[in-house]
Motif scaffolding. Structure first.
Motif, mmCIF file in Angstrom:
data_model
loop_
_atom_site.group_PDB
_atom_site.id
_atom_site.type_symbol
_atom_site.label_atom_id
_atom_site.label_comp_id
_atom_site.label_asym_id
_atom_site.label_seq_id
_atom_site.Cartn_x
_atom_site.Cartn_y
_atom_site.Cartn_z
ATOM 1 N N GLU A 103 0.734 -1.145 0.141
ATOM 2 C CA GLU A 103 0.023 0.110 -0.124
ATOM 3 C C GLU A 103 0.657 1.244 -0.027
ATOM 4 O OE1 GLU A 103 -3.084 2.691 0.018
ATOM 5 O OE2 GLU A 103 -3.162 0.654 -0.465
ATOM 6 N N VAL A 104 1.835 1.311 0.824
ATOM 7 C CA VAL A 104 2.736 2.424 0.791
ATOM 8 C C VAL A 104 3.401 2.558 -0.541
ATOM 9 C CG1 VAL A 104 4.765 3.540 2.009
ATOM 10 C CG2 VAL A 104 3.262 2.375 3.432
ATOM 11 N N LEU A 105 4.082 1.578 -1.187
ATOM 12 C CA LEU A 105 4.460 1.662 -2.504
ATOM 13 C C LEU A 105 3.596 2.191 -3.452
ATOM 14 C CD1 LEU A 105 7.339 1.138 -3.899
ATOM 15 C CD2 LEU A 105 6.227 -1.038 -4.473
ATOM 16 N N ALA A 106 2.254 1.888 -3.467
ATOM 17 C CA ALA A 106 1.309 2.271 -4.303
ATOM 18 C C ALA A 106 1.239 3.668 -4.203
ATOM 19 C CB ALA A 106 0.064 1.643 -4.250
ATOM 20 N N ARG A 107 1.192 4.352 -2.911
ATOM 21 C CA ARG A 107 1.073 5.617 -2.817
ATOM 22 C C ARG A 107 2.257 6.471 -3.145
ATOM 23 N NH1 ARG A 107 -0.019 7.108 3.324
ATOM 24 N NH2 ARG A 107 1.037 9.103 2.459
ATOM 25 N N PHE A 108 3.541 5.813 -3.292
ATOM 26 C CA PHE A 108 4.775 6.409 -3.580
ATOM 27 C C PHE A 108 4.859 6.352 -4.934
ATOM 28 C CE2 PHE A 108 9.656 5.443 -4.172
ATOM 29 C CZ PHE A 108 9.911 6.834 -3.990
ATOM 30 N N LYS A 109 4.549 5.292 -5.678
ATOM 31 C CA LYS A 109 4.519 5.312 -7.274
ATOM 32 C C LYS A 109 3.463 5.826 -7.969
ATOM 33 C CE LYS A 109 6.379 1.383 -9.000
ATOM 34 N NZ LYS A 109 6.654 0.139 -9.220
ATOM 35 N N PHE A 110 2.397 5.400 -7.604
ATOM 36 C CA PHE A 110 1.145 5.581 -8.356
ATOM 37 C C PHE A 110 0.155 6.996 -7.982
ATOM 38 C CE2 PHE A 110 1.864 0.957 -8.454
ATOM 39 C CZ PHE A 110 2.540 1.068 -9.576
ATOM 40 N N ARG A 111 0.481 7.284 -6.944
ATOM 41 C CA ARG A 111 -0.282 8.313 -6.475
ATOM 42 C C ARG A 111 0.428 9.859 -6.204
ATOM 43 N NH1 ARG A 111 -3.513 4.635 -1.797
ATOM 44 N NH2 ARG A 111 -3.433 2.895 -3.088
ATOM 45 N N GLY A 112 1.566 9.794 -6.674
ATOM 46 C CA GLY A 112 2.325 10.998 -6.628
ATOM 47 C C GLY A 112 2.991 11.464 -5.172
ATOM 48 N N ASP A 113 2.733 10.851 -4.384
ATOM 49 C CA ASP A 113 3.687 10.925 -3.127
ATOM 50 C C ASP A 113 4.799 10.772 -2.826
ATOM 51 O OD1 ASP A 113 3.589 11.767 -0.390
ATOM 52 O OD2 ASP A 113 1.958 10.617 0.390
ATOM 53 N N ALA A 114 5.727 11.799 -3.587
ATOM 54 C CA ALA A 114 7.246 11.764 -3.549
ATOM 55 C C ALA A 114 7.963 11.707 -2.385
ATOM 56 C CB ALA A 114 7.968 12.590 -4.585
ATOM 57 N N GLU A 115 7.601 12.504 -1.488
ATOM 58 C CA GLU A 115 8.077 12.629 -0.202
ATOM 59 C C GLU A 115 8.190 11.321 0.690
ATOM 60 O OE1 GLU A 115 9.721 15.243 0.893
ATOM 61 O OE2 GLU A 115 9.474 15.698 -1.215
ATOM 62 N N ILE A 116 7.343 10.373 0.385
ATOM 63 C CA ILE A 116 7.260 8.983 1.098
ATOM 64 C C ILE A 116 8.717 8.331 0.836
ATOM 65 C CG2 ILE A 116 6.524 6.750 0.941
ATOM 66 C CD1 ILE A 116 3.703 7.458 0.790
ATOM 67 N N VAL A 117 9.512 8.713 0.043
ATOM 68 C CA VAL A 117 10.801 8.111 0.120
ATOM 69 C C VAL A 117 11.839 8.546 1.040
ATOM 70 C CG1 VAL A 117 12.247 10.245 -0.943
ATOM 71 C CG2 VAL A 117 12.840 7.970 -1.657
ATOM 72 N N HIS A 118 11.425 9.307 1.989
ATOM 73 C CA HIS A 118 12.127 9.576 3.346
ATOM 74 C C HIS A 118 11.663 8.699 4.291
ATOM 75 C CE1 HIS A 118 13.941 13.223 1.631
ATOM 76 N NE2 HIS A 118 12.815 13.722 1.184
ATOM 77 N N ALA A 119 10.567 7.840 4.201
ATOM 78 C CA ALA A 119 10.016 6.949 5.280
ATOM 79 C C ALA A 119 11.136 5.910 5.219
ATOM 80 C CB ALA A 119 8.572 6.685 4.925
ATOM 81 N N PHE A 120 11.719 5.491 3.896
ATOM 82 C CA PHE A 120 12.501 4.521 3.532
ATOM 83 C C PHE A 120 14.038 4.956 3.755
ATOM 84 C CE2 PHE A 120 9.370 4.207 0.067
ATOM 85 C CZ PHE A 120 8.096 3.399 0.870
ATOM 86 N N ALA A 121 14.441 6.207 3.738
ATOM 87 C CA ALA A 121 15.714 6.479 3.930
ATOM 88 C C ALA A 121 16.689 5.976 5.004
ATOM 89 C CB ALA A 121 15.780 8.002 4.235
ATOM 90 N N PRO A 122 16.328 5.978 6.115
ATOM 91 C CA PRO A 122 17.505 5.260 7.238
ATOM 92 C C PRO A 122 17.880 3.971 6.850
ATOM 93 C CG PRO A 122 15.829 6.872 8.244
ATOM 94 C CD PRO A 122 15.439 6.581 6.965
ATOM 95 N N SER A 123 16.615 3.232 6.511
ATOM 96 C CA SER A 123 17.167 1.741 6.428
ATOM 97 C C SER A 123 17.759 1.618 5.086
ATOM 98 C CB SER A 123 15.871 0.844 6.635
ATOM 99 O OG SER A 123 15.402 1.031 7.937
ATOM 100 N N PHE A 124 17.243 2.482 3.924
ATOM 101 C CA PHE A 124 17.815 2.194 2.572
ATOM 102 C C PHE A 124 19.445 2.467 2.484
ATOM 103 C CE2 PHE A 124 18.442 3.420 -1.716
ATOM 104 C CZ PHE A 124 18.004 2.406 -2.358
#
Length: 244
Positions: A103-124
């Motif tokens: 669900e989070v990936l769908a928001r990130f990729k398909f619903r234009g929520d580019a800022e969600i990338v920062h939710a992954f940042a530390p672990s990435f």
């Protein structure tokens, strides 16, 4: 775990809100947040628990979680085919593909929520440092077609690559715009190569592809084939946010 569509600012008065669920964020400090404060403060503890990191024994080739380091069934097939044998040196990923991540990936990729990338940042970033810190490979985000990038407003692979704070190059061009998520596993494995590059574009270079999701491995193998055959790369590996 319920996900609400967050507002653009992720703020409520002076309070910072979780990028994913909009819960107010605490500001407790730890050694972890001391080094990653900017990103750690953008996601709440409950949402962080929704992401499942890949830990333990994985396939030595693609990074799939399994009982031993032997090649998984997918990698055995890739290596049994003379046309794909040795194309990809290795893939490593950060998270498993569970319902919450879907669900989070769908928001990130398909619903234009580019800022969600920062939710992954530390672990990435931490996983990259653990797996790839000493690599001298050139960073190559997996490209989107121009039509798809215009539709989304950004390339999620480029957003992920930007977290690594390393130079990025763009030798690959995507020649089709059909969504991979709409294709079955069999269709992904049978499709023709969707990438092109200039002759000798990465001659003699080691390449590290960055992408959001490793599913069948078809996309990264196609990219690797293009970069090695036409771009004349020395080797191609990949680092993805998720391994399904």
């Amino acid at each position: 775990m319920k996900i609400r569509i967050a507002n653009t600012e992720r703020k409520e008065g002076c309070k910072l809100l979780c990028l994913i669920c909009e819960a107010p964020l605490s500001h407790s400090l730890s050694w972890e947040t001391f080094f990653f404060t900017h990103d750690e403060e953008k996601i709440c503890g409950e949402c962080k628990e929704g992401f499942i990191k890949i830990k333990g024994t994985v396939c030595r080739k693609c990074g799939r979680l399994q009982d031993g380091e032997k090649l998984c069934t997918d990698c055995l097939k890739w290596e049994a085919n003379p046309k794909t044998r040795g194309l990809l040196e290795q893939n490593r990923s950060v998270y498993l593909y569970n319902p919450f991540m879907k669900e989070v990936l769908a928001r990130f990729k398909f619903r234009g929520d580019a800022e969600i990338v920062h939710a992954f940042a530390p672990s990435f970033v931490r996983t990259f440092q653990a797996c790839c810190r000493h690599t001298d490979a050139a960073i190559v985000p997996m490209p989107l077609s121009e039509e798809r990038k215009k539709e989304r407003g950004f390339n999620q692979a480029e957003r992920l690559a930007s977290l690594l704070k390393r130079p990025v190059i763009h030798p690959l061009i995507r020649t089709e715009n059909e969504k991979q998520s709409k294709k079955s596993r069999a269709e992904r494995l049978k499709q023709k190569n969707v990438f092109k590059t200039d002759k000798g574009s990465v001659k003699g270079m080691k390449i590290l592809l960055i992408d959001d999701l490793y599913t069948t491995g078809a996309t990264v193998h196609q990219a690797a084939q293009c970069l090695k055959a036409d771009g004349e790369a020395d080797s191609v590996s990949s680092f993805t946010l998720i391994r399904s």
